[in-house]
Scaffold this motif. Structure first.
Motif, PDB file in Angstrom:
ATOM      1  N   SER A  41       0.836  -1.197   0.000  1.00 28.03           N
ATOM      2  CA  SER A  41       0.000   0.000   0.000  1.00 28.03           C
ATOM      3  C   SER A  41       0.872   1.249   0.000  1.00 28.03           C
ATOM      4  CB  SER A  41      -0.910  -0.024   1.233  1.00 28.03           C
ATOM      5  OG  SER A  41      -1.795   1.060   1.242  1.00 28.03           O
ATOM      6  N   CYS A  42       0.361   2.295  -0.635  1.00 25.67           N
ATOM      7  CA  CYS A  42       1.107   3.553  -0.702  1.00 25.67           C
ATOM      8  C   CYS A  42       0.164   4.731  -0.475  1.00 25.67           C
ATOM      9  CB  CYS A  42       1.839   3.690  -2.038  1.00 25.67           C
ATOM     10  SG  CYS A  42       0.793   3.507  -3.495  1.00 25.67           S
ATOM     11  N   ALA A  43       0.733   5.877  -0.293  1.00 28.22           N
ATOM     12  CA  ALA A  43      -0.036   7.079  -0.005  1.00 28.22           C
ATOM     13  C   ALA A  43      -0.983   7.410  -1.148  1.00 28.22           C
ATOM     14  CB  ALA A  43       0.897   8.254   0.245  1.00 28.22           C
ATOM     15  N   THR A  44      -2.145   7.939  -0.811  1.00 31.75           N
ATOM     16  CA  THR A  44      -3.001   8.558  -1.812  1.00 31.75           C
ATOM     17  C   THR A  44      -2.255   9.776  -2.338  1.00 31.75           C
ATOM     18  OG1 THR A  44      -4.917   7.796  -0.565  1.00 31.75           O
ATOM     19  CG2 THR A  44      -5.271   9.559  -2.176  1.00 31.75           C
ATOM     20  N   PRO A  45      -2.090   9.943  -3.672  1.00 35.48           N
ATOM     21  CA  PRO A  45      -1.175  10.964  -4.197  1.00 35.48           C
ATOM     22  C   PRO A  45      -1.402  12.391  -3.699  1.00 35.48           C
ATOM     23  CG  PRO A  45      -1.638   9.399  -5.917  1.00 35.48           C
ATOM     24  CD  PRO A  45      -2.519   9.017  -4.752  1.00 35.48           C
ATOM     25  N   ILE A  46      -2.614  12.728  -3.280  1.00 32.66           N
ATOM     26  CA  ILE A  46      -2.829  14.072  -2.741  1.00 32.66           C
ATOM     27  C   ILE A  46      -1.957  14.326  -1.511  1.00 32.66           C
ATOM     28  CG2 ILE A  46      -4.746  13.434  -1.225  1.00 32.66           C
ATOM     29  CD1 ILE A  46      -6.062  16.086  -1.947  1.00 32.66           C
ATOM     30  N   MET A  47      -1.429  13.267  -0.923  1.00 23.84           N
ATOM     31  CA  MET A  47      -0.582  13.398   0.266  1.00 23.84           C
ATOM     32  C   MET A  47       0.849  13.807  -0.067  1.00 23.84           C
ATOM     33  SD  MET A  47      -1.955   9.901   2.086  1.00 23.84           S
ATOM     34  CE  MET A  47      -0.770   9.887   3.438  1.00 23.84           C
ATOM     35  N   PHE A  48       1.245  13.863  -1.338  1.00 24.00           N
ATOM     36  CA  PHE A  48       2.641  14.123  -1.690  1.00 24.00           C
ATOM     37  C   PHE A  48       3.145  15.463  -1.150  1.00 24.00           C
ATOM     38  CE2 PHE A  48       2.321  11.351  -5.770  1.00 24.00           C
ATOM     39  CZ  PHE A  48       2.620  10.225  -5.042  1.00 24.00           C
ATOM     40  N   ARG A  49       2.388  16.521  -1.319  1.00 26.24           N
ATOM     41  CA  ARG A  49       2.730  17.870  -0.846  1.00 26.24           C
ATOM     42  C   ARG A  49       4.034  18.401  -1.448  1.00 26.24           C
ATOM     43  NH1 ARG A  49      -1.464  19.126   2.830  1.00 26.24           N
ATOM     44  NH2 ARG A  49      -0.823  21.185   2.117  1.00 26.24           N
ATOM     45  N   TYR A  50       4.213  18.206  -2.742  1.00 26.78           N
ATOM     46  CA  TYR A  50       5.443  18.629  -3.407  1.00 26.78           C
ATOM     47  C   TYR A  50       5.564  20.151  -3.545  1.00 26.78           C
ATOM     48  CZ  TYR A  50       6.163  13.749  -4.900  1.00 26.78           C
ATOM     49  OH  TYR A  50       6.362  12.396  -4.948  1.00 26.78           O
ATOM     50  N   SER A  51       4.472  20.883  -3.418  1.00 27.23           N
ATOM     51  CA  SER A  51       4.548  22.340  -3.565  1.00 27.23           C
ATOM     52  C   SER A  51       4.807  23.048  -2.242  1.00 27.23           C
ATOM     53  CB  SER A  51       3.252  22.878  -4.185  1.00 27.23           C
ATOM     54  OG  SER A  51       2.148  22.602  -3.353  1.00 27.23           O
ATOM     55  N   ASP A  52       4.876  22.302  -1.139  1.00 25.44           N
ATOM     56  CA  ASP A  52       5.139  22.919   0.165  1.00 25.44           C
ATOM     57  C   ASP A  52       6.630  23.213   0.330  1.00 25.44           C
ATOM     58  OD1 ASP A  52       2.465  22.774   0.958  1.00 25.44           O
ATOM     59  OD2 ASP A  52       2.709  20.715   1.652  1.00 25.44           O
ATOM     60  N   ALA A  53       6.942  24.020   1.317  1.00 25.53           N
ATOM     61  CA  ALA A  53       8.342  24.252   1.665  1.00 25.53           C
ATOM     62  C   ALA A  53       9.001  22.908   1.974  1.00 25.53           C
ATOM     63  CB  ALA A  53       8.437  25.187   2.862  1.00 25.53           C
ATOM     64  N   ALA A  54      10.237  22.755   1.542  1.00 20.84           N
ATOM     65  CA  ALA A  54      10.897  21.453   1.592  1.00 20.84           C
ATOM     66  C   ALA A  54      10.979  20.880   3.004  1.00 20.84           C
ATOM     67  CB  ALA A  54      12.290  21.547   0.975  1.00 20.84           C
ATOM     68  N   ARG A  55      11.361  21.702   3.974  1.00 18.04           N
ATOM     69  CA  ARG A  55      11.510  21.184   5.338  1.00 18.04           C
ATOM     70  C   ARG A  55      10.172  20.745   5.902  1.00 18.04           C
ATOM     71  NH1 ARG A  55      15.064  18.430   7.571  1.00 18.04           N
ATOM     72  NH2 ARG A  55      13.257  17.164   8.032  1.00 18.04           N
ATOM     73  N   ALA A  56       9.132  21.544   5.639  1.00 17.97           N
ATOM     74  CA  ALA A  56       7.796  21.160   6.104  1.00 17.97           C
ATOM     75  C   ALA A  56       7.343  19.880   5.430  1.00 17.97           C
ATOM     76  CB  ALA A  56       6.807  22.290   5.833  1.00 17.97           C
ATOM     77  N   ALA A  57       7.628  19.738   4.120  1.00 16.23           N
ATOM     78  CA  ALA A  57       7.247  18.526   3.394  1.00 16.23           C
ATOM     79  C   ALA A  57       8.016  17.313   3.914  1.00 16.23           C
ATOM     80  CB  ALA A  57       7.493  18.714   1.900  1.00 16.23           C
ATOM     81  N   ALA A  58       9.272  17.514   4.311  1.00 16.17           N
ATOM     82  CA  ALA A  58      10.061  16.413   4.861  1.00 16.17           C
ATOM     83  C   ALA A  58       9.485  15.948   6.193  1.00 16.17           C
ATOM     84  CB  ALA A  58      11.514  16.843   5.023  1.00 16.17           C
ATOM     85  N   ASP A  59       9.108  16.900   7.050  1.00 17.49           N
ATOM     86  CA  ASP A  59       8.487  16.535   8.323  1.00 17.49           C
ATOM     87  C   ASP A  59       7.168  15.799   8.092  1.00 17.49           C
ATOM     88  OD1 ASP A  59      10.598  17.752   9.607  1.00 17.49           O
ATOM     89  OD2 ASP A  59       9.509  19.623  10.013  1.00 17.49           O
TER      90      ASP A  59
END
Length: 335
Positions: free
Chosen positions: A78-96
């Protein structure tokens, strides 16, 4: 080696996030799960806006295991629903966020670790952070990573994404590429789920061809285990057109030293094509050793009876069916 009878390598989950936990990243568009009265159905929410109706197997591992038993699925990845990617967020926030979601995924799988396996998500917008999270997740127990098929205007042939794939090859991390953020937009695809029916297969074909025609596969280690969702989209049906263009137009082959069809051994696809003739073509193009059972469960565009397309294919031998239903995925993910 004895394999399970059925491994579904393309399924999705979404954690039981509260509104407050989702808002911690983005107050207006934070992701959370609104569960309806009774607890069996709900909505994925972005802030106050409903995104998709869902039911409990998306977040309830015990309900999922019961459906796996009913469907005869031994192992599901199983993998994340793609809306969970958050690629447009600030990198550090997306990493957390990715770390938190990956820990949620492992918690989901802990209901039965032998049968529930999970792929990690990564903050793909930052190469160093993405590589670090992919390796951390592997060490924690994820069997691979899932990434979107592009990063804004960067396609799979970009140096950024090639470097990430190279890291995964070197660290032995299998990669599933899933289409998302589809081309065309709402102005041309207003109704009838056209983004999913037209743009999603095109996105996947674009990803594969960007790797082939750019020469990126010449730079990526051959050890990379790479799979594209939804049967590779439109790739198999249009490969003859691409080969023909490569033969007759130097602009097509200027960065690609070999015919496009010669690269089909560099990646795999799942079996989510829903039609026996389509599966027949797919196996002729890719070979039965590069097609794995994938259902897109539990979404409505997935295969309702998981594995029935492969099991009912009269053009496949019993050995081919066994490989496609389980053996290929077991080898690909090292199960």
């Amino acid at each position: 080696m004895t394999y399970p009878k059925k491994i579904d390598m393309h399924a999705h989950h979404f954690p039981l996030l509260s509104k407050e936990e989702g808002a911690a990243l983005d107050r207006d568009n934070g992701l959370w799960l609104r569960v309806d009265a009774g607890g069996d159905t709900g909505q994925i929410m972005t802030g106050e806006k409903p995104f998709r109706p869902v039911y409990k197997v998306l977040w309830d591992a015990h309900a999922r295991l019961a459906e796996m038993d009913e469907q005869g699925v031994d192992i599901q990845i199983s993998c994340a629903t793609p809306i969970m990617f958050r690629y447009s967020d600030a990198a550090r926030a997306a990493a957390d966020w990715a770390e938190r979601m990956n820990d949620h995924a492992l918690q989901f799988a802990s209901a039965n670790p032998a049968r529930l396996k999970v792929l990690a998500q990564v903050p793909l917008q930052d190469l160093d952070l993405a590589c670090a999270e992919a390796s951390r997740a592997k060490a924690k127990g994820h069997v691979g990573v899932q990434i979107g098929n592009h990063l804004g205007n960067l396609d799979m042939d970009s140096a950024h994404l090639v470097d990430f794939l190279t890291h995964c090859a070197n660290d032995g991390i299998p990669v599933l590429v899933h289409p998302w953020d589809m081309m065309g937009g709402p102005n041309r695809m207003k109704k009838w789920m056209l983004p999913w029916l037209v743009a999603m297969p095109a996105e996947t074909q674009l990803s594969i061809l960007s790797l082939i025609l750019s020469g990126a596969f010449e730079r990526i280690p051959k050890s990379l285990k790479l799979c594209f969702a939804h049967g590779g989209g439109a790739f198999a049906f249009l490969l003859g057109r691409v080969d023909n263009a490569w033969k007759h137009r130097d602009i097509v082959r200027q960065d690609c030293p070999n015919p496009p069809s010669s690269y089909v051994d560099r990646f795999s696809v799942d079996s989510a094509v829903f039609d026996p003739d389509s599966l027949n073509l797919l196996t002729k193009i890719m070979g039965t050793d590069h097609v794995m059972l994938g259902s897109d469960y539990p979404f409505p565009l997935g295969e309702p009876r998981i594995g029935s397309l492969i099991a009912g294919a009269d053009f496949l031998s019993s050995q081919d069916k066994a490989r496609m239903l389980a053996g290929n995925a077991a080898d690909f993910f090292g199960l």
